[in-house]
Design an enzyme around this catalytic site. Structure first.
Site, PDB file in Angstrom:
ATOM      1  N   CYS A 198       0.924  -1.075  -0.003  1.00 30.86           N
ATOM      2  CA  CYS A 198       0.082   0.092   0.138  1.00 30.86           C
ATOM      3  C   CYS A 198       0.665   1.284   0.148  1.00 30.86           C
ATOM      4  O   CYS A 198       1.885   1.517   0.696  1.00 30.86           O
ATOM      5  CB  CYS A 198      -1.035   0.017   1.280  1.00 30.86           C
ATOM      6  SG  CYS A 198      -1.968   1.450   1.471  1.00 30.86           S
ATOM      7  N   CYS A 209      -8.416   0.727  -7.383  1.00 28.01           N
ATOM      8  CA  CYS A 209      -8.548   1.575  -8.554  1.00 28.01           C
ATOM      9  C   CYS A 209      -8.521   0.838  -9.730  1.00 28.01           C
ATOM     10  O   CYS A 209      -7.219   0.460 -10.001  1.00 28.01           O
ATOM     11  CB  CYS A 209      -8.065   2.982  -8.648  1.00 28.01           C
ATOM     12  SG  CYS A 209      -8.297   3.879 -10.027  1.00 28.01           S
ATOM     13  N   CYS A 218      -6.097   3.246 -12.843  1.00 29.33           N
ATOM     14  CA  CYS A 218      -4.714   3.438 -12.456  1.00 29.33           C
ATOM     15  C   CYS A 218      -3.913   2.320 -11.794  1.00 29.33           C
ATOM     16  O   CYS A 218      -2.481   2.294 -11.880  1.00 29.33           O
ATOM     17  CB  CYS A 218      -4.473   4.818 -11.946  1.00 29.33           C
ATOM     18  SG  CYS A 218      -4.700   4.875 -10.457  1.00 29.33           S
ATOM     19  N   CYS A 234     -10.051   7.708  -6.000  1.00 23.01           N
ATOM     20  CA  CYS A 234      -8.703   7.283  -5.909  1.00 23.01           C
ATOM     21  C   CYS A 234      -7.769   8.514  -5.664  1.00 23.01           C
ATOM     22  O   CYS A 234      -7.867   9.645  -6.352  1.00 23.01           O
ATOM     23  CB  CYS A 234      -8.125   6.768  -7.507  1.00 23.01           C
ATOM     24  SG  CYS A 234      -6.409   6.239  -7.568  1.00 23.01           S
ATOM     25  N   CYS A 294      -5.503   9.065  -9.445  1.00 23.17           N
ATOM     26  CA  CYS A 294      -6.076   9.858 -10.889  1.00 23.17           C
ATOM     27  C   CYS A 294      -7.531  10.292 -10.534  1.00 23.17           C
ATOM     28  O   CYS A 294      -8.346  10.759 -11.436  1.00 23.17           O
ATOM     29  CB  CYS A 294      -6.648   8.389 -11.640  1.00 23.17           C
ATOM     30  SG  CYS A 294      -7.473   7.205 -11.178  1.00 23.17           S
ATOM     31  N   SER A 318      32.933   9.255  16.762  1.00 22.81           N
ATOM     32  CA  SER A 318      33.437  10.511  16.558  1.00 22.81           C
ATOM     33  C   SER A 318      34.662  10.788  16.618  1.00 22.81           C
ATOM     34  O   SER A 318      35.474  10.255  17.562  1.00 22.81           O
ATOM     35  CB  SER A 318      32.582  11.127  17.673  1.00 22.81           C
ATOM     36  OG  SER A 318      31.263  11.097  17.618  1.00 22.81           O
ATOM     37  N   ASP A 351      35.029  15.933  13.242  1.00 24.65           N
ATOM     38  CA  ASP A 351      34.587  17.211  13.692  1.00 24.65           C
ATOM     39  C   ASP A 351      35.869  18.587  13.491  1.00 24.65           C
ATOM     40  O   ASP A 351      35.603  19.523  13.832  1.00 24.65           O
ATOM     41  CB  ASP A 351      33.960  17.323  14.956  1.00 24.65           C
ATOM     42  CG  ASP A 351      32.927  18.422  15.037  1.00 24.65           C
ATOM     43  OD1 ASP A 351      32.097  18.387  14.199  1.00 24.65           O
ATOM     44  OD2 ASP A 351      32.756  18.754  16.404  1.00 24.65           O
ATOM     45  N   LYS A 361      29.985  21.145  20.234  1.00 23.84           N
ATOM     46  CA  LYS A 361      31.159  20.088  20.374  1.00 23.84           C
ATOM     47  C   LYS A 361      30.426  18.676  19.969  1.00 23.84           C
ATOM     48  O   LYS A 361      29.849  18.653  19.026  1.00 23.84           O
ATOM     49  CB  LYS A 361      31.439  20.010  21.676  1.00 23.84           C
ATOM     50  CG  LYS A 361      32.189  21.370  22.109  1.00 23.84           C
ATOM     51  CD  LYS A 361      32.961  21.555  23.730  1.00 23.84           C
ATOM     52  CE  LYS A 361      33.367  22.986  23.689  1.00 23.84           C
ATOM     53  NZ  LYS A 361      34.162  22.915  25.219  1.00 23.84           N
ATOM     54  N   LYS A 362      30.850  17.873  20.971  1.00 25.07           N
ATOM     55  CA  LYS A 362      30.345  16.368  20.363  1.00 25.07           C
ATOM     56  C   LYS A 362      28.870  16.112  20.311  1.00 25.07           C
ATOM     57  O   LYS A 362      28.592  15.618  19.582  1.00 25.07           O
ATOM     58  CB  LYS A 362      31.230  15.511  21.657  1.00 25.07           C
ATOM     59  CG  LYS A 362      30.769  13.933  21.375  1.00 25.07           C
ATOM     60  CD  LYS A 362      31.198  13.020  22.476  1.00 25.07           C
ATOM     61  CE  LYS A 362      30.627  11.516  22.242  1.00 25.07           C
ATOM     62  NZ  LYS A 362      31.076  10.469  23.200  1.00 25.07           N
ATOM     63  N   ASP A 373      26.095  13.039  27.683  1.00 24.60           N
ATOM     64  CA  ASP A 373      25.644  11.802  27.826  1.00 24.60           C
ATOM     65  C   ASP A 373      24.634  11.703  29.172  1.00 24.60           C
ATOM     66  O   ASP A 373      23.275  11.094  28.856  1.00 24.60           O
ATOM     67  CB  ASP A 373      26.574  10.623  28.039  1.00 24.60           C
ATOM     68  CG  ASP A 373      27.598  11.234  29.035  1.00 24.60           C
ATOM     69  OD1 ASP A 373      27.295  12.313  29.600  1.00 24.60           O
ATOM     70  OD2 ASP A 373      28.739  10.525  28.991  1.00 24.60           O
TER      71      ASP A 373
END
Length: 971
Positions: A9, A28, A31, A51, A54, A267, A303, A444-445, A669
């Site tokens: 789908c 449809c 189409c 549709c 179309c 990094s 970086d 920075k990081k 972190d």
């Protein structure tokens, strides 16, 4: 499972399915626009019976068939089935994991791709929600008690059903024989502390009131710190994973692999401080993982925009063509060549192939030649040409000005690029250097990691992200599989924001003088947190759920509202445990998950204000299972990737505030994990028998203290920010109280340096003044003090018992707690206040005086820095105090030795804790510098002679009498 090539789908990405007569469902006939029955039903209910492509009206009898007669083949496919669909040959190097989830055809977008696309996204989300509701309803129906006999149900079960019911991981609780005494001693110690403080406060020392008051304040703070550290370890747990079950469930023979893709982040900043060879070993260990190559993409963030990093990575990609097949053929560990070839073990153990020795010798020779080439690059990079660096084609290197350069993205390896020596596909290897311009804050990081999040979302969009420091290589090739046992478990992984692995280190001396291994933290504290809401994020060796980084809440919890914020339970993170009337509304986790996403994004008023101005990236955030949208033109992906790493991209967005790595602290972190836990996510602590990752740690004293200084400074910054755990995150009630205590401990521990320094000075002051902080002890007080010391010892012993930590590791941790507390933590407190309140950024420089090339030579380097001054002062003062105390006792006679014992005991307590610091100042073992010996003896002798001659602490009457008796003596 969806067959390869089956239509899907274009609205929700699920299989279109079949009609009851077995024919393909076609919405449809004009189409043949692929659309599933559920989406057509939803469109019809909304009044849209034409549709989408179309605009032809649907057949009015299209939905007359009985929906309950759907064949099993129309069930929802898994993410791996999406990824296994055949793709056009010209899809490009960046679109290996092209997902079939799409919005509408490209011709339906306007020139900017925004207005029509946004409408389709909203429609996609509404339809997806509707379908999830139906799926959940069907699941409830299936879970209803059936009238079929239990025996017949067991006979009808397929072998695959039994496999799906097997757990991928299990919690192994600690034995009651270990935990029950441990908890009892904690409670006993808490009671004794209460009695101890009652005695201390009710029995002041009038002759030394200032010293007594200072000591009581310090002891109260120490008790508060102990509570913060101790109670989060109340319910420690262990976990076990089942890799065979994971492989059997997601890697079935003859079927496409269904393991989830993973994007790896590495990094680096300055290749002269972070050697390219170390970074290269980390990259090679990732590329050689025991994981499907089409599921692995490695992003290296440079970086510093250094041409040396770029060239060394290009050389590494060539060597990977030889190294990766060698590792997988012989299943070697670890898969970082530098550490594999340096192992002092029998490398022939468990190897039975005759060709192994020959190929190993050839591979070692190839690696040594590769090292020489990289080392030559490093040697050339020591001196930058005046005109700047030039690439091989003669053009100037874009990063010659590291503070003013464009963004760069280069793909070194991929499915249409170089293959290994055996002709097999290699994982992706992508170089990224984000744009930098003057006047912008780059963070920075944390900013570099957020740039990688966006680049990876545009190019590969794996649902999981694993970030590593450049010096942390993969030591266990099955580490990612260990994490997938939690993240891909439908029962466990739904609410997991990340899986954290412990940090392990190479190159540390056997005695671990400065507690570099942090064994107590990783093997005790983190296990305790795993029994609450999960471990804290420690910056490396962590596998993230990408959806958690986007600021979404966990699927099992509704979005935070004002009404729910005031009525939620702080222990369980939701109000269902306390409010039975609300349990029914929370049963449908999938529905709530989608509703939460929609409400959170609507609260931000627009996608662009949350994620930035990139339609490709925004569309990728809506794809829970990852993959690059099918509607995206693969030829423009690199251009889009460079756009999302531009300096201005994050302006007026939620990046660094609510999504991605959070800004505002050098320890991003802790802050990032804290925000996730506040949203209701939980984390997992994974400790495989073979360490997953290994890194390097600074082993000399000064570098170690400066590392601790940076961590402590980050904690002070968080304490002074709006994200302080003391007041942040109470609204939703999703952060459990014990988890909050742990986070409070992570941000207040630097402030312990102030009472710790005062307490370490008190023994010397007592010895020099003849006073003491404790009055004459009664029998009851003696029992109280003895009980306190015994409870401290018992707590440590029982903690060692359930954690498996050695007593030496515990003692090293205790010693460095004092060393770091009186040095790095103190400077961090003052530097943090200067930075956050006055805007003054103070840097402490380290100068190398000497070094040795022998094993652990770095351990004995002497690097003088201001951080060394406070502990050195404490050592000298306490040593002088001990000398003065003994001199005074010799003068006064036998009666003075009793009071001297308690004072000297506390002074030796300080000296023993600072002993590793003293050894660091002395240099190599058993070779004390002559100047240190001379100054120590001179100071002690001079002070002793002056003490005996002057004796300034006697009262005035005695001094006059002594002077009168000696006035006739000719000195």
């Amino acid at each position: 499972m969806m067959e390869p090539g089956a239509p899907v789908c274009n609205t929700c990405g699920e299989a279109v399915g079949l009609k009851p007569n077995g024919e393909l469902f076609v919405a449809c006939h004009d189409c043949n626009f692929p659309m599933c029955r559920s989406c057509v039903e939803y469109e019809a209910k909304e009044g849209r019976k034409v549709c989408l492509r179309c605009s032809s009206p649907y057949d009015e009898h299209l939905l007359d068939d009985d929906a309950d007669q759907k064949p099993p083949g129309s069930s929802q496919p898994t993410m791996a089935a999406h990824l296994s669909d055949p793709q056009p040959k010209d899809v490009g190097i960046h679109a290996r994991h092209v997902s079939t989830v799409s919005t509408i055809d490209s011709e339906m977008n306007d020139e900017s791709g925004n207005p029509i696309w946004k409408n389709r996204v909203e429609s996609w989300k509404d339809k997806k929600n509707n379908k999830k509701k139906k799926v959940a309803k069907n699941n409830k129906t299936e879970q209803a008690p059936a009238e079929i006999p239990h025996e017949q149900q067991m006979e009808d079960k397929q072998p695959g059903d039994a496999l799906m019911q097997q757990p991928l991981s299990e919690i192994v609780p600690m034995s009651r024989n270990k935990l029950t005494p441990y908890r009892a001693v904690i409670i006993m110690r808490l009671v004794i502390l209460g009695l101890f403080f009652h005695y201390r406060i009710m029995n002041p020392v009038d002759s030394a009131f200032g010293l007594w008051l200072t000591s009581v304040i310090c002891e109260i703070w120490f008790a508060f710190s102990w509570v913060l550290d101790q109670f989060p370890k109340w319910s420690p747990i262990n976990r076990v994973t089942y890799l065979d079950t994971l492989s059997a469930r997601f890697e079935r023979p003859g079927e496409p692999c269904e393991l989830a893709p993973v994007d790896f982040f590495v990094s680096t900043v300055d290749p002269l401080k972070e050697p390219p060879l170390i970074t290269a070993n980390t990259v090679l260990s990732i590329l050689a993982l025991d994981y499907p190559v089409e599921k692995v993409s490695c992003y290296v963030s440079d970086d510093g925009a250094a041409m040396l990093s770029f060239e060394s990575l290009a050389e590494t990609s060539e060597f990977a063509r030889k190294w990766v097949p060698f590792c997988k053929k012989y299943e070697i560990e670890p898969r970082a060549p530098e550490f594999y070839f340096s192992q002092k073990i029998d490398y022939l153990k468990d190897k039975v192939q005759p060709s192994f020795v020959k190929e190993r010798r050839a591979m070692k020779r190839d690696y040594e030649e590769y090292k020489i080439r990289v080392n030559a690059m490093v040697a050339r990079a020591q001196k930058t040409p005046e005109e700047g660096w030039t690439m091989q084609d003669g053009t100037p290197w874009p990063g010659n000005n590291t503070r003013d350069h464009p963004g760069m993205v280069q793909v070194f390896l991929g499915n249409t690029g170089a293959r290994d020596m055996d002709g097999n596909e290699l994982p992706r290897l992508i170089y990224v250097s984000r744009e930098k311009r003057p006047g912008y804050q780059h963070h920075k990081k944390a900013g570099a990691e957020n740039a990688l999040v966006r680049v990876s979302a545009v190019l590969t969009n794996a649902p999981y992200i694993l970030n590593l420091d450049c010096d942390h290589y993969v030591n266990n090739s099955k580490a990612v599989r260990e994490a997938m046992c939690f993240l891909m478990d439908p029962q466990v992984g739904r609410d997991v924001c990340y899986v954290q692995f412990p940090q392990r280190f190479d190159g540390i001396d056997k005695s671990d003088r400065y507690a570099n291994r942090n064994i107590v933290f990783f093997d005790v504290n983190m296990k305790g947190l795993d029994g609450i809401q999960g471990p804290v994020y420690v910056g490396t060796g962590c596998v993230f759920n990408r959806q958690a980084l986007y600021g979404y809440g966990p699927p099992s919890m509704p979005t935070l509202t004002k009404s729910s914020s005031s009525s939620s339970c702080s222990w369980c993170g939701c109000c269902s445990c306390c409010c039975p009337s609300k349990k029914k509304a929370e049963l449908d986790a999938s529905e709530l998950y989608k509703d939460a996403k929609r409400e959170e994004l609507n609260a931000a008023r627009s996608f662009e204000k949350t994620f930035g101005l990139s339609s490709v990236f925004i569309e990728s955030t809506l794809m829970e299972n990852g993959g690059v949208p099918e509607s995206v033109n693969s030829s423009t992906l690199i251009k889009e990737a460079i756009h999302v790493i531009s300096c201005s991209y994050e302006e007026k967005t939620e990046w660094g505030k609510e999504i991605g790595w959070i800004y505002g602290s050098v320890t991003e972190d802790i802050l990032t994990g804290f925000k996730m836990h506040c949203r209701g996510w939980r984390s997992i602590y994974c400790m495989p028998p073979r360490p997953a990752f290994k890194g390097s740690a600074p082993i000399n004293l000064s570098d170690r203290l400066h590392q601790v200084l940076r961590w402590a400074l980050g904690s002070v910054e968080i304490f002074l920010s709006r994200h302080c755990p003391l007041w942040y995150g109470f609204g939703g009630g999703r952060l459990r109280w014990l988890q909050r205590l742990a986070y409070i401990n992570t941000i207040v521990y630097p402030f312990t340096s102030l009472p710790l320094i005062a307490y370490c000075l008190i023994p010397a002051i007592c010895l020099l003044t003849g006073k003491f902080i404790i009055p004459t002890l009664s029998n009851l007080a003696s029992v109280l003090f003895l009980g306190l010391f015994m409870s401290i010892i018992l707590t440590a012993v029982l903690e060692l018992r359930w954690s498996g930590v050695s007593i030496e590791d515990l003692w090293r941790n205790e010693q460095f707690w004092v060393i770091g507390g009186v040095s790095a933590h103190l400077f961090a407190v003052f530097q943090g206040f200067l930075k956050m309140l006055a805007g003054i950024d103070t840097n402490f420089t380290v100068t190398t005086k000497a070094a040795e090339d022998a094993e652990f030579g770095e351990l004995y380097m002497v690097k003088w820095t201001t951080v060394l001054i406070p502990p050195t002062t404490l050592l000298i003062v306490n040593i002088v105090g001990v000398v003065a105390g003994f001199s005074d006792a010799l003068n006064k006679g036998y009666e003075a030795w009793g009071p001297l014992f308690g004072k000297v005991f506390f002074a030796f307590w300080v000296i023993l804790h600072l002993y590793p610091f003293l050894k660091g100042l002395m240099g190599r073992q058993n070779r004390t510098p002559t100047i240190v010996v001379l100054w120590s003896v001179l100071l002690a002798s001079v002070f002793s002679l002056v003490w005996v001659k002057i004796n300034p602490f006697v009262n005035k009457v005695d001094s006059m009498e002594i002077a009168g008796t000696c006035i006739s003596i000719d000195c």
